[in-house]
Design a protein around this motif. Structure first.
Motif, PDB file in Angstrom:
ATOM      1  N   ALA A   1      27.134  20.089   8.894  1.00 26.51           N
ATOM      2  CA  ALA A   1      28.347  19.661   8.195  1.00 26.51           C
ATOM      3  C   ALA A   1      29.245  18.500   9.125  1.00 26.51           C
ATOM      4  CB  ALA A   1      29.143  20.631   8.133  1.00 26.51           C
ATOM      5  N   ALA A   2      28.784  18.506  10.476  1.00 35.68           N
ATOM      6  CA  ALA A   2      29.702  17.532  11.274  1.00 35.68           C
ATOM      7  C   ALA A   2      29.015  15.965  10.784  1.00 35.68           C
ATOM      8  CB  ALA A   2      29.469  17.758  12.760  1.00 35.68           C
ATOM      9  N   VAL A   3      27.937  15.991   9.967  1.00 31.52           N
ATOM     10  CA  VAL A   3      27.488  14.683   9.774  1.00 31.52           C
ATOM     11  C   VAL A   3      28.650  13.700   9.160  1.00 31.52           C
ATOM     12  CG1 VAL A   3      25.708  13.244   8.653  1.00 31.52           C
ATOM     13  CG2 VAL A   3      25.032  15.385   9.870  1.00 31.52           C
TER      14      VAL A   3
ATOM     15  N   ALA B   1      32.104  11.637  14.810  1.00 33.23           N
ATOM     16  CA  ALA B   1      30.670  11.759  15.175  1.00 33.23           C
ATOM     17  C   ALA B   1      29.675  10.569  15.204  1.00 33.23           C
ATOM     18  CB  ALA B   1      29.936  12.969  14.537  1.00 33.23           C
ATOM     19  N   LEU B   2      30.024   9.724  14.275  1.00 36.01           N
ATOM     20  CA  LEU B   2      29.196   8.555  14.138  1.00 36.01           C
ATOM     21  C   LEU B   2      29.643   7.697  15.313  1.00 36.01           C
ATOM     22  CD1 LEU B   2      27.444   6.307  12.646  1.00 36.01           C
ATOM     23  CD2 LEU B   2      29.171   5.904  10.964  1.00 36.01           C
ATOM     24  N   GLY B   3      30.889   7.385  15.317  1.00 40.18           N
ATOM     25  CA  GLY B   3      31.664   6.388  16.443  1.00 40.18           C
ATOM     26  C   GLY B   3      30.908   6.867  17.823  1.00 40.18           C
ATOM     27  N   THR B   4      31.103   8.167  18.082  1.00 44.56           N
ATOM     28  CA  THR B   4      30.585   8.692  19.130  1.00 44.56           C
ATOM     29  C   THR B   4      28.888   8.324  19.537  1.00 44.56           C
ATOM     30  OG1 THR B   4      31.847  10.685  19.387  1.00 44.56           O
ATOM     31  CG2 THR B   4      30.088  10.723  20.713  1.00 44.56           C
ATOM     32  N   ALA B   5      28.194   8.421  18.534  1.00 45.27           N
ATOM     33  CA  ALA B   5      26.592   8.019  18.425  1.00 45.27           C
ATOM     34  C   ALA B   5      26.593   6.805  18.848  1.00 45.27           C
ATOM     35  CB  ALA B   5      25.971   8.540  17.279  1.00 45.27           C
ATOM     36  N   LEU B   6      27.361   5.656  18.089  1.00 47.22           N
ATOM     37  CA  LEU B   6      27.441   4.331  18.277  1.00 47.22           C
ATOM     38  C   LEU B   6      27.333   3.846  19.638  1.00 47.22           C
ATOM     39  CD1 LEU B   6      29.007   3.097  15.093  1.00 47.22           C
ATOM     40  CD2 LEU B   6      26.667   2.746  15.680  1.00 47.22           C
ATOM     41  N   GLY B   7      28.220   4.707  20.459  1.00 46.17           N
ATOM     42  CA  GLY B   7      28.580   4.333  21.952  1.00 46.17           C
ATOM     43  C   GLY B   7      27.420   4.822  22.878  1.00 46.17           C
ATOM     44  N   THR B   8      26.215   5.502  22.330  1.00 46.69           N
ATOM     45  CA  THR B   8      25.204   6.196  23.286  1.00 46.69           C
ATOM     46  C   THR B   8      24.031   5.069  22.948  1.00 46.69           C
ATOM     47  OG1 THR B   8      24.062   7.147  21.183  1.00 46.69           O
ATOM     48  CG2 THR B   8      26.010   8.519  22.549  1.00 46.69           C
ATOM     49  N   ARG B   9      23.159   5.420  24.153  1.00 44.05           N
ATOM     50  CA  ARG B   9      21.893   4.341  24.291  1.00 44.05           C
ATOM     51  C   ARG B   9      21.056   4.766  22.846  1.00 44.05           C
ATOM     52  NH1 ARG B   9      17.041   5.553  27.070  1.00 44.05           N
ATOM     53  NH2 ARG B   9      18.113   7.298  28.235  1.00 44.05           N
ATOM     54  N   MET B  10      21.059   5.929  22.226  1.00 47.10           N
ATOM     55  CA  MET B  10      20.238   6.295  21.154  1.00 47.10           C
ATOM     56  C   MET B  10      21.074   5.388  19.946  1.00 47.10           C
ATOM     57  SD  MET B  10      17.939   7.765  19.478  1.00 47.10           S
ATOM     58  CE  MET B  10      17.279   9.200  20.149  1.00 47.10           C
ATOM     59  N   GLY B  11      22.271   5.409  19.999  1.00 45.53           N
ATOM     60  CA  GLY B  11      22.955   4.609  18.643  1.00 45.53           C
ATOM     61  C   GLY B  11      22.625   3.217  18.811  1.00 45.53           C
ATOM     62  N   LEU B  12      22.911   2.528  20.206  1.00 48.23           N
ATOM     63  CA  LEU B  12      22.317   1.138  20.485  1.00 48.23           C
ATOM     64  C   LEU B  12      21.010   0.858  20.038  1.00 48.23           C
ATOM     65  CD1 LEU B  12      24.302   0.677  23.837  1.00 48.23           C
ATOM     66  CD2 LEU B  12      25.059  -0.076  21.795  1.00 48.23           C
ATOM     67  N   MET B  13      20.011   1.595  20.144  1.00 47.96           N
ATOM     68  CA  MET B  13      18.773   1.495  19.743  1.00 47.96           C
ATOM     69  C   MET B  13      18.567   1.480  18.125  1.00 47.96           C
ATOM     70  SD  MET B  13      16.819   0.640  22.572  1.00 47.96           S
ATOM     71  CE  MET B  13      18.274   0.203  23.209  1.00 47.96           C
ATOM     72  N   GLN B  14      19.261   2.256  17.704  1.00 46.33           N
ATOM     73  CA  GLN B  14      19.340   2.330  16.021  1.00 46.33           C
ATOM     74  C   GLN B  14      19.878   1.015  15.705  1.00 46.33           C
ATOM     75  OE1 GLN B  14      17.536   4.891  14.977  1.00 46.33           O
ATOM     76  NE2 GLN B  14      17.476   5.295  17.100  1.00 46.33           N
ATOM     77  N   VAL B  15      20.920   0.325  16.180  1.00 48.63           N
ATOM     78  CA  VAL B  15      21.597  -0.978  15.783  1.00 48.63           C
ATOM     79  C   VAL B  15      20.704  -1.893  16.195  1.00 48.63           C
ATOM     80  CG1 VAL B  15      23.411  -2.412  16.316  1.00 48.63           C
ATOM     81  CG2 VAL B  15      23.907  -0.108  16.227  1.00 48.63           C
ATOM     82  N   LEU B  16      19.978  -1.951  17.253  1.00 48.80           N
ATOM     83  CA  LEU B  16      19.011  -3.006  17.539  1.00 48.80           C
ATOM     84  C   LEU B  16      17.811  -3.040  16.461  1.00 48.80           C
ATOM     85  CD1 LEU B  16      17.917  -5.286  19.204  1.00 48.80           C
ATOM     86  CD2 LEU B  16      16.905  -3.707  20.585  1.00 48.80           C
TER      87      LEU B  16
ATOM     88  N   GLY C   1      24.664  12.217  16.810  1.00 55.78           N
ATOM     89  CA  GLY C   1      25.975  12.910  17.617  1.00 55.78           C
ATOM     90  C   GLY C   1      26.203  14.537  17.304  1.00 55.78           C
ATOM     91  N   PRO C   2      26.109  14.978  16.106  1.00 45.26           N
ATOM     92  CA  PRO C   2      26.183  16.355  15.976  1.00 45.26           C
ATOM     93  C   PRO C   2      25.164  17.134  16.576  1.00 45.26           C
ATOM     94  CG  PRO C   2      26.611  15.482  13.697  1.00 45.26           C
ATOM     95  CD  PRO C   2      26.172  14.290  14.863  1.00 45.26           C
ATOM     96  N   TYR C   3      23.757  16.632  16.420  1.00 46.93           N
ATOM     97  CA  TYR C   3      22.559  17.219  17.003  1.00 46.93           C
ATOM     98  C   TYR C   3      22.747  17.282  18.620  1.00 46.93           C
ATOM     99  CZ  TYR C   3      17.712  17.267  18.918  1.00 46.93           C
ATOM    100  OH  TYR C   3      16.587  17.937  19.589  1.00 46.93           O
ATOM    101  N   ALA C   4      23.031  16.352  19.173  1.00 47.56           N
ATOM    102  CA  ALA C   4      23.365  16.335  20.655  1.00 47.56           C
ATOM    103  C   ALA C   4      24.319  17.448  21.215  1.00 47.56           C
ATOM    104  CB  ALA C   4      23.544  14.979  21.305  1.00 47.56           C
ATOM    105  N   VAL C   5      25.527  17.395  20.414  1.00 49.57           N
ATOM    106  CA  VAL C   5      26.598  18.247  21.078  1.00 49.57           C
ATOM    107  C   VAL C   5      26.361  19.815  20.351  1.00 49.57           C
ATOM    108  CG1 VAL C   5      28.115  16.619  21.453  1.00 49.57           C
ATOM    109  CG2 VAL C   5      28.020  17.564  19.126  1.00 49.57           C
TER     110      VAL C   5
ATOM    111  N   THR D   1      16.741   4.953  10.122  1.00 52.08           N
ATOM    112  CA  THR D   1      17.481   4.359  11.315  1.00 52.08           C
ATOM    113  C   THR D   1      18.871   5.126  11.123  1.00 52.08           C
ATOM    114  OG1 THR D   1      16.135   2.558  11.641  1.00 52.08           O
ATOM    115  CG2 THR D   1      18.522   2.460  12.196  1.00 52.08           C
ATOM    116  N   ALA D   2      19.452   4.572   9.639  1.00 51.95           N
ATOM    117  CA  ALA D   2      20.742   5.057   9.181  1.00 51.95           C
ATOM    118  C   ALA D   2      20.953   6.765   9.513  1.00 51.95           C
ATOM    119  CB  ALA D   2      21.026   4.466   7.730  1.00 51.95           C
ATOM    120  N   GLY D   3      19.870   7.433   9.134  1.00 52.31           N
ATOM    121  CA  GLY D   3      19.880   8.898   9.372  1.00 52.31           C
ATOM    122  C   GLY D   3      20.013   9.217  10.876  1.00 52.31           C
TER     123      GLY D   3
END
Length: 598
Positions: free
Chosen positions: A220-222, A227-242, A211-215, A203-205
């Protein structure tokens, strides 16, 4: 199906809990399988009198700006500086960027990428000209492409996630339903916590990598916090938080349950019977539904016209997989090494019946998923997705065959009724050490195959569905190797029987950078004109990650004959024509034809 009343009640409880949990997951709004470009400004292939102040695009669904991107390339292949990307006029379906500098005359290419509603990257391109179209194209540049290291690591993380889900859910259900006395067993707890830790790490990975994968950035962008902040705002990121929150609940439950079991034993409570096992097993299944939904809501299942059916079916598929494969690991790593004959006599037949139910559910749900993602026999054997799916099915068949052999072994040694004194002695003695060793080897082989199956599943989750990737490898594509006019015919099969088969006659003139014209004729199996429900054409340059460029077609008056005029190809290279044919409401295929442009 098991004949005993106990098994029937198990099946009823299993399905009831699944359906109750799934009712909560089907409320997501339907979405397109991939974001579709509705319009662009400037329009594709348009020749403008003046340099445009803004480049904008409108899509068929809301777009997350943080994971979207636009590149503006001049006639020489150089990137032009543009402004920050944002939503045009506050509309979430649009993206736009200002063009601060005045563009010189010539043909410009806009390369874009966004993340679709199913959280998969989608990209394309369109062209426009200022003043007049370029007489010649830009020199071919070195191609980009997704970072292969990042893609490999991302797939590996998804595999760890699936393996963690199986160990976590499967071992918990095995203890709750098949072997309640194992709540305090070290090996059983080790399996559970291994699955829990693996799923938490995955989940953390996923949060770090998505974020880097999607764009399309490198691995290295990890390390980029943005990139993390952007991912947290996506549906994929929300599912990982849940999912992380659900794992916290699972940890609390895992710490409480053994203590509660010990208190019952210290109080002299009788061993748990059939009714006592229903409640904890139902709790585990309900939790498994919630966990599985965090996958299904961020994959192909959450997009498309059949989302109300596809989403719960995907959840059922994941839960059945986890209960079966995780339970298999519990048998091989915890139950058999324990040497507890009484536990084996109770737990192995229970798991054998549970596995049979899971296999039935996997067969039904897997068949639907294959139809939804593949659609036609030609796509099944003519696309990467389809071929991997075939390999998965073959391995699953081997696994089912081994499971059937294990089921016969369990019934022979533990499924007999105890009537005579001899039966009691046989039950007390159990199978011999040699027989148990052979059985453990079968279970070990099953576990190894299951690990490979999970790897293929992780690949398919990230792969483009075959319906979008469909291509006919049987197409005898010739000509155009050195650039210039292309004149060829390729077969197609939409899977609708004889009415879905035919061929496409294609002429591309002059096959060079600049204005081109495409003539397409749809023919039946006998070479006569054929009318179809829909015909679409797109151009892509895979080496440069440019495209697809939509090619507008006009009906030429003759049956099955279409013309695409004014097609401006901006760069030389090995282009690809994607010819999509739809012969009915559900029968569709895409034939991909390589065309060299000089």
């Amino acid at each position: 199906m098991p004949r005993s009343g106990r098994a029937r009640k198990l099946i009823g409880a299993f399905l009831a809990v699944l359906l109750a949990g799934l009712a909560m997951t089907v409320t997501a709004a339907p979405a397109s399988a991939h974001a579709i470009v509705v319009s662009t400004d400037p329009a594709n292939y348009r020749v403008l009198d003046f340099s445009p102040p803004v480049v904008s695009m409108q899509f068929s669904e809301p777009i997350e700006v943080g994971l979207a991107g636009l590149r503006l390339i001049d006639p020489q292949g150089t990137d032009i500086r543009i402004g920050q990307l944002g939503h045009a006029n506050g509309k979430s379906e649009t993206i736009a960027a200002a063009v601060p500098d005045v563009l010189e005359n010539g043909t410009y290419t806009v390369v874009w990428h966004v993340v679709s509603a199913d959280t998969h990257p989608v990209q394309g391109a369109f062209t426009f000209s200022v003043g007049e179209a370029s007489a010649s194209g830009a020199p071919e540049l070195a191609g980009g492409g997704a970072d292969p290291v990042l893609a490999t690591v991302y797939t590996a993380v998804r595999w760890v996630g699936f393996a963690g889900l199986a160990l976590l859910v499967g071992s918990a259900f095995f203890v709750a339903w098949c072997w309640p006395g194992a709540a305090d067993r070290r090996r059983a707890r080790l399996l559970f916590w291994s699955g829990w830790g693996g799923l938490l790490a995955a989940t953390a990975g996923t949060l770090l990598l998505y974020g880097p994968y999607a764009v399309g950035r490198s691995i290295a962008a990890v390390a980029d916090p943005a990139a993390l902040g952007t991912a947290l705002g996506t549906r994929m990121g929300l599912m990982q938080v849940l999912r992380a929150l659900l794992l916290g609940v699972a940890a609390a439950g895992a710490l409480w349950y053994p203590r509660a079991s010990r208190r019952r034993q210290d109080a002299g409570a009788k061993p748990p019977d059939h009714r006592d096992r229903i409640r904890p097993a139902a709790v585990v299944l309900g939790f498994a539904v919630a966990l599985a939904a965090t996958w299904s809501l961020a994959t192909h299942s959450a997009a498309g016209a059949q989302v109300a059916l596809a989403l719960p079916i995907d959840v059922v598929h994941l839960v059945a997989m986890a209960v079966w494969l995780g339970g298999l690991a519990a048998v091989g790593a915890a139950l058999l090494p324990s040497g507890d004959l009484a536990a084996m006599r109770l737990a192995l037949p229970r798991f054998s019946r549970t596995a049979l139910v899971c296999v039935g559910l996997l067969l039904a749900t897997g068949t639907y998923q294959a139809w939804r993602e593949v659609g036609t026999p030609s796509a099944l054997f003519g696309t990467t997705y389809g071929k991997v799916l075939v390999g998965k099915v073959v391995l699953a068949a081997v696994l089912v065959a081994l499971g059937a052999a294990a089921r016969r072994w369990v019934r022979r040694h533990y499924g007999f009724a105890i009537v005579t004194i001899s039966d009691k002695r046989r039950a007390r003695r159990g199978p011999g050490d040699a027989e148990v060793t052979r059985f453990r080897r079968v279970v070990a082989v099953e576990a190894a195959i299951a690990a490979v199956l999970l790897g293929l599943t992780a690949f398919l989750v990230n792969a483009e569905p075959a319906r979008a990737e469909q291509a006919s490898e049987r197409a005898a594509v010739q000509g155009g190797a050195a650039g210039g006019p292309a004149n060829l015919a390729v077969p197609f099969d939409t899977g609708g029987g004889p009415a879905g088969r035919g061929q496409l006659a294609l002429v591309l003139l002059p096959g060079q950078v600049g204005p081109n014209e495409i003539h397409l004729s749809v023919l039946d199996a006998d070479g006569g004109p054929k009318s179809v429900a829909e015909l679409r054409v797109q151009l892509s340059l895979p080496d440069r990650r440019i495209g697809p460029l939509p090619v507008p077609l006009q009906y030429a008056g003759a049956p099955g004959h279409y013309v695409g005029g004014g097609v401006r190809i901006p760069l030389p290279g090995n282009w690809e024509l994607a010819l999509t044919v739809r012969t009915s409401e559900v029968d569709e295929t895409t034939v991909r034809v390589p065309v060299s442009v000089r």
